[in-house]
Design an enzyme around this catalytic site. Structure first.
Site, PDB file in Angstrom:
ATOM      1  N   LYS A 199       0.859  -1.182   0.000  1.00  0.00           N
ATOM      2  CA  LYS A 199       0.000   0.000   0.000  1.00  0.00           C
ATOM      3  C   LYS A 199       0.895   1.231   0.000  1.00  0.00           C
ATOM      4  O   LYS A 199       1.771   1.377   0.866  1.00  0.00           O
ATOM      5  CB  LYS A 199      -0.832  -0.031   1.287  1.00  0.00           C
ATOM      6  CG  LYS A 199      -2.276   0.372   1.117  1.00  0.00           C
ATOM      7  CD  LYS A 199      -2.999   0.084   2.426  1.00  0.00           C
ATOM      8  CE  LYS A 199      -4.411   0.587   2.388  1.00  0.00           C
ATOM      9  NZ  LYS A 199      -5.065   0.405   3.692  1.00  0.00           N
TER      10      LYS A 199
HETATM   11  O1  G3P Z   1      -9.321   1.355   4.505  1.00  0.00           O
HETATM   12  C1  G3P Z   1      -9.089   2.634   5.013  1.00  0.00           C
HETATM   13  C2  G3P Z   1      -9.784   2.774   6.291  1.00  0.00           C
HETATM   14  O2  G3P Z   1      -9.169   1.992   7.275  1.00  0.00           O
HETATM   15  C3  G3P Z   1      -9.945   4.152   6.776  1.00  0.00           C
HETATM   16  O3  G3P Z   1     -11.131   4.131   7.458  1.00  0.00           O
HETATM   17  O4  G3P Z   1     -12.802   4.865   9.039  1.00  0.00           O
HETATM   18  O5  G3P Z   1     -10.390   5.535   9.340  1.00  0.00           O
HETATM   19  O6  G3P Z   1     -11.759   6.535   7.531  1.00  0.00           O
HETATM   20  P1  G3P Z   1     -11.529   5.330   8.394  1.00  0.00           P
END
Ligand code: G3P
Length: 216
Positions: free
Chosen positions: A83
């Site tokens: 990534k």
């Molecule tokens: O896959 C990316 C994710 O982990 C981010 O999620 O909820 O932190 O915006 P969030």
């Protein structure tokens, strides 16, 4: 639609993998921090549980550093996807890694032009962050639709990996918009099974079964 688990918690991943629900896993530095565990150790354990791509994120901000870290991470298992952030340096690393046959997941994507660049750089996956756009009052799903249209117009094979998924509706609308993959926190994935009429119906069946006096 493929389901990836957006977590670094082994127990959650093991349960989903056993159910045959998992097509891959995504981690990020925040999820690793939350697990409180050693990054490479966790990635190795996940790769043993899941056959599909397991995203491991580099921490370096320059291309050379990203490539060095990617070398370490890809040595863990064949199904590690690297990534990289959607930066100029990240795109350089994406091109170099994909040229050498490594799957790259370009993360922190927030608009269609960024996704176009990632596809041109040979990304296997592009990760638009739906929830974080919604948080800002921007419709994250529109970005998925735009990316889908652009990729289809030009036949890009980069898979759209809807990320930052916060709700069952996010999963549904991402699927309708043509996302190839949704990476979902296990709690949200489990939420997809829920419907009050299912619970009510089951309650009724259980009550009626009791009346029969039979046992199985
Ligand atoms: O896959 C990316 C994710 O982990 C981010 O999620 O909820 O932190 O915006 P969030």
């Amino acid at each position: 639609m493929k389901f990836f688990a957006d977590t670094a918690e082994i127990k959650e991943i093991a349960e989903l993998a056993e159910m045959g629900l998992l097509d891959g896993v995504t981690t990020n530095p925040s999820l690793i921090a939350k697990s409180g565990r050693d990054f490479k150790e966790v990635v190795a354990e996940i790769c043993q549980l899941v056959e599909g791509p397991v995203s491991a994120e580099v921490i370096a901000l320059d291309c050379a550093g990203m490539l060095a870290q990617a070398k370490d991470l890809t040595a863990i298992a064949d199904n590690v996807a690297i990534k990289v952030p959607l930066t100029w340096e990240g795109l350089k690393a994406c091109r170099a890694l994909s040229d050498q046959g490594t799957m790259v997941n370009v993360t922190l994507c927030f608009n269609a032009n960024q996704a176009l660049l990632a596809a041109k750089a040979g990304a296997a996956f592009i990760s638009p962050f739906i929830g974080r756009l919604d948080d800002m009052g921007i419709d994250g799903m529109e970005v998925i639709e735009e990316i889908r249209a652009i990729y289809d117009n030009y036949g890009f094979t980069t898979e759209i990996l809807a990320a930052s998924i916060r709700s069952a509706n996010h999963v549904k609308f991402a699927a309708m918009a043509g996302a190839d993959v949704a990476t979902v926190p296990p709690s949200v994935l489990q939420g997809l099974v829920k419907h009050p009429l299912t619970d009510k119906g089951l309650e009724g069946f259980m009550a009626d079964w009791k009346k029969t006096g039979q046992s199985l």
